[in-house]
Design an enzyme around this catalytic site. Structure first.
Site: not given
Length: 331
Positions: A118, A258, A288
């Site tokens: 990520c 994020h 996500n």
């Protein structure tokens, strides 16, 4: 450009692409026997996008790249380097970046992938920043693209409820004294790699009947540990970044962190004392999307008027590896 000529890199174009297929919370809750509203309460997510059966990571990346190139008024032939960040590539090799190069006909570009989970976009940004500053490249296409829906088990609520697919891209070129990338930081801690991992398919656990039966080809995540470490590291990373640059949190116009889980974002904002309206949220509609979450959010914020010329934007991410990083950008 001759090596040694230094200039400040700047984001001169953004783009993103989301698959058409929408997966609402209700579908997930019914499949795994969760009560209505449970997914949103636990994650802040209402729905997410999943790629169509015929779509691969390079397809999503190409669509986002084309939009970023158009906004930057840059032709494919002007790109010197293509960096794709992903942990869900089309295949082991060739790299997804090479496939994007082929798709957009960027004949003059070198191309490679970056795998930092990520945090991938921040890692890619740090590489692009160095290439531009050193004079090794004039224009760089940085794309983050993920199809995590192919690597999650529908029997595992911790991953099934959060991950979505999508791609975000930026074109980075020569900036000026008023705008550009001011600072980028990246870090890692491999001693805690087990917190989130995908064990199957590599040289340690090549595909076999055993890996398929035991689900090693699905993402495994220790949610409780991940939450605590993510909040701590993001808090420290953001605090250190502003301190290094001699500014205060109050000087930041927009935080793009994020989009992992709304509870993580809220916890980080609360610890830092950030005003809610300064933290951009996109995960409620797209989930996500791993390394592509920051460039997707950046594109949405820029096109939606949340970021204006001259704004100071702080980017921060945390992901598997463990990896984390941050960047400060004057828009």
């Amino acid at each position: 450009m001759e090596a040694g000529i230094k200039t400040r890199p700047s984001i001169i174009g953004t783009g993103s692409y989301l698959p058409e297929r929408i997966i609402p919370n209700r579908q997930i809750e019914e499949e795994i026997g969760m009560p209505y509203g449970a997914v949103k309460r636990r994650t802040g997510i209402t729905e997410r996008r999943w790629a169509a059966d015929h779509e691969a990571t390079s397809d999503l990346a190409t669509r986002a790249a084309e939009k970023a190139l158009k906004e930057a008024a840059t032709g494919p032939g002007e790109i010197d380097l293509i960096i794709v960040t992903t942990t869900s590539p089309d295949m082991v090799f060739p790299s997804t970046a090479c496939l994007v190069q082929r798709n957009i006909n960027a004949r003059n570009a070198a191309a490679f992938d970056v795998s930092a989970s990520c945090s991938g976009f921040i890692y890619g940004l740090s590489i692009a920043d160095s290439y531009i500053r050193s004079g090794s490249a004039r224009r760089i296409l940085l794309v983050s693209s993920e199809i995590k829906s192919r690597f999650i088990s529908r029997s595992d609520p911790s991953t099934y409820m959060i991950f979505g697919d999508g791609a975000g891209a930026v074109v980075i070129g020569n900036g000026n004294d008023e705008s550009g990338i001011l600072s980028v930081r990246v870090s890692s801690d491999g001693s805690r790699s087990d917190i989130i991992e995908l064990q199957g398919g590599g040289s340690r656990n090549p595909i076999s009947d055993m890996t398929l039966k035991t689900g090693l080809h699905f993402v495994k995540m220790k949610g409780g540990r991940l939450f605590k470490v993510a909040v701590k590291k993001l808090y420290e990373e953001i605090s250190d970044l502003v301190k290094e640059n001699g500014i205060g949190l109050c000087d930041i116009d927009q935080f793009i962190i994020h989009q992992a889980n709304l509870r993580i974002l809220q916890a980080v904002a609360e610890r830092l004392g950030i005003e809610e309206e300064k933290v951009f949220i996109s995960l409620d509609q797209i989930g996500n999307t791993s390394s592509s979450s920051i460039p997707i959010a950046l594109d949405m914020a820029a096109r939606g008027g949340r970021i204006k010329r001259g704004d100071l934007v702080l980017l921060a991410a945390f992901g598997g590896g463990l990896t984390w990083g941050s960047a400060l950008v004057r828009w």
